[in-house]
Write a protein that holds these residues in place. Sequence first.
Motif, PDB file in Angstrom:
ATOM      1  N   ILE A   1       7.367   6.462   9.575  1.00 42.01           N
ATOM      2  CA  ILE A   1       7.546   6.876   8.185  1.00 42.01           C
ATOM      3  C   ILE A   1       8.648   6.065   7.487  1.00 42.01           C
ATOM      4  N   ILE A   2       9.677   5.675   8.228  1.00 44.49           N
ATOM      5  CA  ILE A   2      10.766   4.883   7.643  1.00 44.49           C
ATOM      6  C   ILE A   2      10.245   3.510   7.213  1.00 44.49           C
ATOM      7  N   GLU A   3       9.503   2.847   8.120  1.00 45.66           N
ATOM      8  CA  GLU A   3       8.945   1.541   7.775  1.00 45.66           C
ATOM      9  C   GLU A   3       7.983   1.659   6.595  1.00 45.66           C
ATOM     10  N   LEU A   4       7.157   2.709   6.619  1.00 43.02           N
ATOM     11  CA  LEU A   4       6.206   2.927   5.527  1.00 43.02           C
ATOM     12  C   LEU A   4       6.930   3.167   4.204  1.00 43.02           C
ATOM     13  N   PHE A   5       8.038   3.896   4.254  1.00 40.98           N
ATOM     14  CA  PHE A   5       8.829   4.121   3.040  1.00 40.98           C
ATOM     15  C   PHE A   5       9.345   2.799   2.477  1.00 40.98           C
ATOM     16  N   PHE A   6       9.866   1.940   3.339  1.00 41.15           N
ATOM     17  CA  PHE A   6      10.394   0.657   2.859  1.00 41.15           C
ATOM     18  C   PHE A   6       9.290  -0.233   2.305  1.00 41.15           C
ATOM     19  N   ILE A   7       8.133  -0.239   2.934  1.00 43.71           N
ATOM     20  CA  ILE A   7       7.011  -1.021   2.399  1.00 43.71           C
ATOM     21  C   ILE A   7       6.587  -0.453   1.047  1.00 43.71           C
ATOM     22  N   ALA A   8       6.489   0.873   0.953  1.00 41.79           N
ATOM     23  CA  ALA A   8       6.101   1.508  -0.314  1.00 41.79           C
ATOM     24  C   ALA A   8       7.104   1.175  -1.414  1.00 41.79           C
ATOM     25  N   ALA A   9       8.385   1.241  -1.091  1.00 42.22           N
ATOM     26  CA  ALA A   9       9.415   0.924  -2.078  1.00 42.22           C
ATOM     27  C   ALA A   9       9.336  -0.547  -2.487  1.00 42.22           C
ATOM     28  N   GLY A  10       9.147  -1.431  -1.515  1.00 40.40           N
ATOM     29  CA  GLY A  10       9.034  -2.852  -1.830  1.00 40.40           C
ATOM     30  C   GLY A  10       7.826  -3.154  -2.704  1.00 40.40           C
ATOM     31  N   LEU A  11       6.685  -2.548  -2.370  1.00 39.89           N
ATOM     32  CA  LEU A  11       5.472  -2.762  -3.163  1.00 39.89           C
ATOM     33  C   LEU A  11       5.605  -2.229  -4.584  1.00 39.89           C
TER      34      LEU A  11
ATOM     35  N   VAL B   1       2.049   6.169 -17.320  1.00 39.61           N
ATOM     36  CA  VAL B   1       2.369   4.897 -16.678  1.00 39.61           C
ATOM     37  C   VAL B   1       2.448   5.083 -15.164  1.00 39.61           C
ATOM     38  N   GLY B   2       3.122   6.134 -14.720  1.00 38.35           N
ATOM     39  CA  GLY B   2       3.227   6.415 -13.284  1.00 38.35           C
ATOM     40  C   GLY B   2       1.876   6.639 -12.634  1.00 38.35           C
ATOM     41  N   ALA B   3       0.985   7.349 -13.326  1.00 34.83           N
ATOM     42  CA  ALA B   3      -0.347   7.622 -12.770  1.00 34.83           C
ATOM     43  C   ALA B   3      -1.172   6.338 -12.635  1.00 34.83           C
ATOM     44  N   TRP B   4      -1.123   5.486 -13.645  1.00 32.19           N
ATOM     45  CA  TRP B   4      -1.857   4.223 -13.561  1.00 32.19           C
ATOM     46  C   TRP B   4      -1.337   3.371 -12.401  1.00 32.19           C
ATOM     47  N   PHE B   5      -0.035   3.137 -12.383  1.00 33.37           N
ATOM     48  CA  PHE B   5       0.530   2.267 -11.353  1.00 33.37           C
ATOM     49  C   PHE B   5       0.434   2.899  -9.971  1.00 33.37           C
ATOM     50  N   GLY B   6       0.757   4.174  -9.853  1.00 34.30           N
ATOM     51  CA  GLY B   6       0.670   4.859  -8.561  1.00 34.30           C
ATOM     52  C   GLY B   6      -0.755   4.906  -8.039  1.00 34.30           C
ATOM     53  N   GLY B   7      -1.709   5.150  -8.940  1.00 36.64           N
ATOM     54  CA  GLY B   7      -3.115   5.192  -8.536  1.00 36.64           C
ATOM     55  C   GLY B   7      -3.604   3.863  -7.994  1.00 36.64           C
ATOM     56  N   PHE B   8      -3.273   2.790  -8.697  1.00 38.85           N
ATOM     57  CA  PHE B   8      -3.717   1.481  -8.229  1.00 38.85           C
ATOM     58  C   PHE B   8      -2.966   1.033  -6.986  1.00 38.85           C
ATOM     59  N   GLN B   9      -1.685   1.379  -6.883  1.00 37.38           N
ATOM     60  CA  GLN B   9      -0.940   1.024  -5.671  1.00 37.38           C
ATOM     61  C   GLN B   9      -1.477   1.786  -4.467  1.00 37.38           C
TER      62      GLN B   9
ATOM     63  N   ASP C   1      -0.566  -7.429  -4.598  1.00 38.05           N
ATOM     64  CA  ASP C   1       0.158  -7.567  -3.338  1.00 38.05           C
ATOM     65  C   ASP C   1      -0.122  -6.391  -2.396  1.00 38.05           C
ATOM     66  N   ALA C   2      -0.386  -5.221  -2.953  1.00 38.68           N
ATOM     67  CA  ALA C   2      -0.712  -4.062  -2.124  1.00 38.68           C
ATOM     68  C   ALA C   2      -2.055  -4.244  -1.414  1.00 38.68           C
ATOM     69  N   LEU C   3      -2.963  -4.990  -2.017  1.00 39.99           N
ATOM     70  CA  LEU C   3      -4.233  -5.308  -1.375  1.00 39.99           C
ATOM     71  C   LEU C   3      -3.983  -6.116  -0.103  1.00 39.99           C
TER      72      LEU C   3
ATOM     73  N   ALA D   1      15.103  -7.027  -4.837  1.00 38.81           N
ATOM     74  CA  ALA D   1      15.196  -6.022  -3.769  1.00 38.81           C
ATOM     75  C   ALA D   1      13.840  -5.810  -3.103  1.00 38.81           C
ATOM     76  N   GLY D   2      12.790  -5.712  -3.896  1.00 38.32           N
ATOM     77  CA  GLY D   2      11.449  -5.539  -3.343  1.00 38.32           C
ATOM     78  C   GLY D   2      11.045  -6.706  -2.466  1.00 38.32           C
ATOM     79  N   GLY D   3      11.338  -7.917  -2.904  1.00 35.40           N
ATOM     80  CA  GLY D   3      11.025  -9.110  -2.112  1.00 35.40           C
ATOM     81  C   GLY D   3      11.751  -9.137  -0.790  1.00 35.40           C
ATOM     82  N   VAL D   4      13.040  -8.838  -0.811  1.00 36.60           N
ATOM     83  CA  VAL D   4      13.837  -8.813   0.421  1.00 36.60           C
ATOM     84  C   VAL D   4      13.279  -7.774   1.390  1.00 36.60           C
ATOM     85  N   ILE D   5      12.943  -6.606   0.890  1.00 34.66           N
ATOM     86  CA  ILE D   5      12.407  -5.545   1.751  1.00 34.66           C
ATOM     87  C   ILE D   5      11.113  -5.996   2.427  1.00 34.66           C
ATOM     88  N   LEU D   6      10.195  -6.589   1.677  1.00 34.42           N
ATOM     89  CA  LEU D   6       8.922  -7.013   2.265  1.00 34.42           C
ATOM     90  C   LEU D   6       9.120  -8.136   3.285  1.00 34.42           C
ATOM     91  N   ILE D   7      10.020  -9.061   3.015  1.00 39.12           N
ATOM     92  CA  ILE D   7      10.300 -10.136   3.980  1.00 39.12           C
ATOM     93  C   ILE D   7      10.887  -9.553   5.260  1.00 39.12           C
TER      94      ILE D   7
END
Length: 186
Positions: free
Chosen positions: A3-13, A39-47, A115-117, A166-172
Amino acid sequence: MGIIELFFIAAGLSMDAFAVSVCKGLAMPQCTWKKSGIVGAWFGGFQALMPGAGYLLGVQFKDVITSVDHWVAFILLGLIGFNMLKEGASGGGEETDAALDVRTMLGLSVATSIDALAVGVTFAFLRVDIVQAVIFIGAITFTLSAAGVKIGNIFGLRYKAKAEIAGGVILILMGGKILLEHLGIF
């Protein structure tokens, strides 16, 4: 994947969506919770949708790529992360207005979730509960995007570049962690 790794990926994405949300909020003369929620629903839905689609694509090739799956994950997450770092460092990016119509939001939602794809493809090669992952990614993105609209309306573009970096660093870092774990180093 825990769950921790998934949280960081979700935050980065979600950082691209957050950055665009800040721009949306900046362009709005009046920001309501309803507008933030849209705005949150559109972005959250597609992510949430895109990693699921990527996962379905990745499963088709899983047997062929299993021996190099850790490298695929490392390379994809690294490329996405470096692209986010580049965008954040250049200060360039999204030109948005206050419009929340379907055409505008569809375009922005697809653009911020490509990028989420790719991450979804990597999920097919890892031990990831895809249902939990897409719900988690969607919820994190919804929350950060809705907050981003409010933050943008109040503070402006001050945090946009920092969010992308920050998002880029997390994903790397996550890509590196996956590679090191598979190689038995971490």
